[in-house]
Design a protein around this motif. Structure first.
Motif, short mmCIF file in Angstrom:
data_model
loop_
_atom_site.label_atom_id
_atom_site.label_comp_id
_atom_site.label_asym_id
_atom_site.label_seq_id
_atom_site.Cartn_x
_atom_site.Cartn_y
_atom_site.Cartn_z
N ASP B 89 0.84 -1.20 0.00
CA ASP B 89 0.00 0.00 0.00
C ASP B 89 0.88 1.25 0.00
O ASP B 89 2.09 1.19 0.25
CB ASP B 89 -0.97 0.00 1.20
CG ASP B 89 -0.39 0.71 2.38
OD1 ASP B 89 0.81 0.46 2.68
OD2 ASP B 89 -1.08 1.54 2.99
N PHE B 90 0.27 2.39 -0.26
CA PHE B 90 1.01 3.64 -0.47
C PHE B 90 2.02 3.96 0.61
O PHE B 90 3.19 4.25 0.33
CB PHE B 90 0.01 4.80 -0.61
CG PHE B 90 0.69 6.13 -0.77
CD1 PHE B 90 1.23 6.52 -2.00
CD2 PHE B 90 0.81 7.00 0.31
CE1 PHE B 90 1.85 7.74 -2.14
CE2 PHE B 90 1.44 8.22 0.17
CZ PHE B 90 1.96 8.59 -1.06
N PHE B 91 1.58 3.89 1.86
CA PHE B 91 2.48 4.34 2.92
C PHE B 91 3.62 3.37 3.17
O PHE B 91 4.73 3.76 3.52
CB PHE B 91 1.67 4.62 4.20
CG PHE B 91 0.74 5.78 4.02
CD1 PHE B 91 1.21 7.08 4.07
CD2 PHE B 91 -0.61 5.57 3.74
CE1 PHE B 91 0.35 8.16 3.86
CE2 PHE B 91 -1.47 6.63 3.53
CZ PHE B 91 -0.99 7.94 3.59
N THR B 92 3.33 2.09 2.92
CA THR B 92 4.43 1.13 3.00
C THR B 92 5.47 1.40 1.91
O THR B 92 6.67 1.36 2.15
CB THR B 92 3.88 -0.31 2.83
OG1 THR B 92 2.79 -0.48 3.73
CG2 THR B 92 4.98 -1.32 3.12
N ARG B 93 4.98 1.66 0.72
CA ARG B 93 5.90 1.95 -0.38
C ARG B 93 6.76 3.18 -0.07
O ARG B 93 7.95 3.22 -0.36
CB ARG B 93 5.13 2.20 -1.68
CG ARG B 93 4.34 0.98 -2.15
CD ARG B 93 3.66 1.28 -3.45
NE ARG B 93 4.53 0.96 -4.60
CZ ARG B 93 4.17 1.13 -5.87
NH1 ARG B 93 2.98 1.62 -6.16
NH2 ARG B 93 4.99 0.82 -6.84
N LEU B 94 6.11 4.17 0.49
CA LEU B 94 6.82 5.40 0.86
C LEU B 94 7.93 5.08 1.85
O LEU B 94 9.09 5.50 1.70
CB LEU B 94 5.81 6.36 1.50
CG LEU B 94 6.11 7.86 1.39
CD1 LEU B 94 6.31 8.27 -0.05
CD2 LEU B 94 4.98 8.65 2.02
N ALA B 151 -5.81 5.61 -6.86
CA ALA B 151 -6.59 4.65 -7.62
C ALA B 151 -7.07 3.51 -6.73
O ALA B 151 -8.18 2.99 -6.89
CB ALA B 151 -5.75 4.10 -8.78
N ARG B 152 -6.23 3.14 -5.78
CA ARG B 152 -6.59 2.04 -4.89
C ARG B 152 -7.38 2.50 -3.67
O ARG B 152 -7.63 1.75 -2.74
CB ARG B 152 -5.33 1.35 -4.36
CG ARG B 152 -4.49 0.67 -5.44
CD ARG B 152 -3.26 0.08 -4.77
NE ARG B 152 -2.31 -0.44 -5.72
CZ ARG B 152 -1.06 -0.74 -5.42
NH1 ARG B 152 -0.64 -0.53 -4.17
NH2 ARG B 152 -0.25 -1.22 -6.31
N GLY B 153 -7.66 3.83 -3.62
CA GLY B 153 -8.44 4.35 -2.51
C GLY B 153 -7.68 4.42 -1.20
O GLY B 153 -8.26 4.49 -0.13
N GLU B 154 -6.36 4.40 -1.29
CA GLU B 154 -5.57 4.46 -0.06
C GLU B 154 -5.38 5.90 0.40
O GLU B 154 -4.82 6.15 1.47
CB GLU B 154 -4.21 3.80 -0.26
CG GLU B 154 -4.32 2.31 -0.56
CD GLU B 154 -3.08 1.77 -1.28
OE1 GLU B 154 -3.09 0.60 -1.67
OE2 GLU B 154 -2.12 2.55 -1.46
N LEU B 155 -5.76 6.85 -0.44
CA LEU B 155 -5.63 8.27 -0.10
C LEU B 155 -6.98 8.93 -0.31
O LEU B 155 -7.79 8.47 -1.12
CB LEU B 155 -4.60 8.92 -1.02
CG LEU B 155 -3.20 8.30 -0.97
CD1 LEU B 155 -2.34 8.86 -2.08
CD2 LEU B 155 -2.58 8.56 0.40
N ARG B 156 -7.19 10.02 0.42
CA ARG B 156 -8.49 10.66 0.27
C ARG B 156 -8.59 11.28 -1.13
O ARG B 156 -7.61 11.87 -1.63
CB ARG B 156 -8.75 11.68 1.37
CG ARG B 156 -7.75 12.83 1.42
CD ARG B 156 -8.04 13.73 2.62
NE ARG B 156 -6.88 14.54 2.96
CZ ARG B 156 -6.69 15.79 2.52
NH1 ARG B 156 -7.57 16.36 1.73
NH2 ARG B 156 -5.61 16.46 2.89
N ARG B 210 -0.08 9.80 7.14
CA ARG B 210 -1.30 9.03 6.93
C ARG B 210 -2.53 9.87 7.30
O ARG B 210 -3.48 9.97 6.54
CB ARG B 210 -1.27 7.76 7.76
CG ARG B 210 -2.30 6.70 7.35
CD ARG B 210 -2.27 5.50 8.30
NE ARG B 210 -0.90 5.04 8.58
CZ ARG B 210 -0.26 4.13 7.86
NH1 ARG B 210 -0.85 3.60 6.82
NH2 ARG B 210 0.97 3.76 8.19
N ARG B 211 -2.46 10.49 8.46
CA ARG B 211 -3.57 11.34 8.88
C ARG B 211 -3.79 12.49 7.89
O ARG B 211 -4.91 12.84 7.55
CB ARG B 211 -3.31 11.94 10.25
CG ARG B 211 -3.31 10.91 11.38
CD ARG B 211 -2.72 11.53 12.64
NE ARG B 211 -2.53 10.55 13.69
CZ ARG B 211 -3.39 10.39 14.70
NH1 ARG B 211 -4.46 11.16 14.79
NH2 ARG B 211 -3.15 9.49 15.63
N GLY B 212 -2.64 13.08 7.45
CA GLY B 212 -2.76 14.25 6.58
C GLY B 212 -3.24 13.90 5.19
O GLY B 212 -3.97 14.68 4.56
#
Lengths: 216, 216, 216, 216
Positions: B89-94, B151-156, B210-212
């Motif tokens: 997921d996005f934050f893991t990739r980051l 695209a995966r809905g991991e971000l707002r 993540r929160r932001g």
DNA sequence: AATGAATGAGAATTCATTCAT
DNA sequence: GATGAATGAATTCTCATTCAT
């Protein structure tokens, strides 16, 4: 402030002092430390080569004096911003600080330029120390804002302070860099932005921060 | 890639090429562009002064060639990280990208050193362009991650992409700087941190992000 | 004595004169003529740069004045030794003169130092003349001792005076040099010698001289 | 002989090397170390300023190389005198050595001049060491002559060797100085003396020494 | 009489670049 | 293709001397 400048310099008429500081600031901001040429400085300030050595101990003496001068200017600004926003909430203060920073680098591009030089010119005398002084000062400033924000309940209580300060410092510093170094401005296009667009960018960033730091 | 290096150089035995690149990389990483000395480079690589001019047009030719070489190394790394984290997921990739960056500057300190030099040494030939290339590449990389995350809905969904990328770029870049330039490390104390503490710092930062960015 | 020093200087309070002479003596003894810096002298004596030119015509004026001052000190000493040994025999007087010389260079190392400088620093103004004055004075002194020794029958009558004086002058001068310039002390090891050993060295030399000059 | 001169210099055509050594020798003999100007040397030898630094590490490198060169010349001479007088008696050898010295300083006044400079120019690099090397060499030479003289019974057996060597060294050194520095020639008037008169002076000195050292 | 700021020539050293071999 | 000697402009820094105040 002590062994780098000679009394002779301080006895000079103020406008002459100013001319020399201006010339040195310009040259160091332009070329960095090692690459800066004393020849250029004396030519620009209209004094004799030897006179420079009546005023300062050596090249590094000139540099350190100019640096101290620049720091004093910055400090005055930040104190003023902090005081005049006492009543505002955390994110407003942050925003005001950022905008004040933008104003500053437009008004004193050379001072900001000299900071950028110190950043990565390994040859700068006492570089690590100078750099740390600047970053520490910025960190302290942000920390102080953060504490007051926490005390007023404007930030979530479980916020890890160090990491938050780190993030804020990184963001603000880069924002200013982007505003003055085109190569850093690959995303926001600040250069071209009209005041309105710029203000919106700032709002977006503040919004992300608000969610990340305040929790609402 | 064309007018800076001469065919003579490319015809050289590979190990000789490698010796020369290594020597130039070391010297430029150490001293920056202007301050680097061709004398040092020829001495370290054991070739004759004149030979350098059989291989490259001039000093800037050597520098640009070495820069291209360094960029290629970085590019290979980022492509690899991106591919190998496709599923995360996005934050893991980051997070993985950040840790890969840390590994990289420990493994190739000279390449990172040369980037730091270019950052603010105005004398570097075509500096603006080189710098922009680097930052643009980083921004594209982050943008791409962001798009996939959205695209995966991991971000707002209402996240302003440009501002988010800007923030991420600032944070990651500064984190790497702090890890290698002590003067930048006034807040997190990465130098002293054990792997565990470092990992926690990264978690805290990711949590704020993540929160932001994700909104939860 | 006339065109080098200005009346202004001689009208100065004595302690101020003394401070300046002392400072100049120290600097010239330390660095020689050309290498001596007027900056050092004014700094050490606490007067203004310009004042020096109110007191003396130029750098050489200061030097020559200080030299005259030093010569006067030496002269006083030799006159005193000569007078106080009136009754002794030739070789005793010689020995006493040598020991007095040793005392002198220990008490006034700067004056001896300035003599050593003049010896071979071609840049010293009027060097040949100054040097000749010193050596001539020493030769005259020895000649006078010699004449009295001959008159009293303490030396063989067929002694060639000029050659004898030359030998004595060479020996005494070198002895003093050896006592103060380690590199000249490769044979007698005067530096390490206790007073007893030193006295014995002197006795040995006097013994050789006695055989060579007196014939017994 | 090792880190002061660069291979580049040794690869130069011999006549060019000679021109440069000659120019340096002249300048150093004239002005001493500190006061010598590299500008003068390059002008006199007709090379570019930068070339000097292709040949030698720095100013002191040039000086030390020239000094080594000079020492080698002296050494050759003394070895030759010693060998060619193997059969003569002590005082004859001494006399021959002195005359050879006179010839030498007339033939190579600059080499002697450079020695005189080292004597008292405190700024000369490694001065104490250089000076000691020269004096030690002279003392060894005299000591060796003395030992052979003692072995052959040409000197009195109870002669204190160290003091005798000291006296001889002082006398010979001063004699050469007197022959080349007018100010030292206040007694013997060697400058004006015809060869005959000079020879007589030498005889007189040898006679005194014979009485003092041999005892007959 | 005293001051001290101003000067500029000259010092040693570095370095990218050229070019004959 | 490789070499490495030659160049000279540019660098920082020093210092005796002058002169207006």
């Amino acid at each position: 402030m002590n062994e780098t400048v000679r009394p002779t310099f301080l006895n000079l008429p103020e406008d002459k002092q100013a001319r020399i500081i201006e010339a040195a600031l310009t040259e160091f901001a332009d070329k960095g430390y090692q690459q800066a040429s004393l020849n250029t400085i004396v030519a620009a300030s209209g004094i004799a080569k030897g006179s420079l050595y009546q005023y300062f101990t050596d090249k590094s003496g000139i540099f350190l004096y100019v640096f101290d001068f620049a720091i004093a200017v910055v400090r005055r600004l930040l104190v003023q911003v902090k005081d005049s926003t006492q009543e505002e909430d955390f994110f407003t203060r942050l925003e005001r600080s950022l905008l004040a920073g933008l104003d500053f680098i437009r008004q004193y591009p050379k001072i900001y330029g000299i900071y950028l030089k110190i950043l990565f010119d390994q040859q700068v005398p006492q570089r690590q120390e100078l750099l740390q002084r600047v970053r520490q000062y910025a960190a302290n400033y942000l920390h102080s804002l953060l504490r007051q924000g926490l005390a007023r309940g404007e930030l979530r209580p479980d916020l890890p302070a160090a990491s938050a300060v780190f993030l804020l410092d990184a963001l603000l510093d880069r924002f200013l860099q982007a505003a003055s170094v085109p190569a850093f401005d690959v995303v926001l296009d600040l250069e071209q932005a009209n005041p309105e667009a710029l203000r919106q960018r700032v709002q977006e960033l503040m919004d992300i921060l608000r969610r990340g730091l305040a929790g609402n």
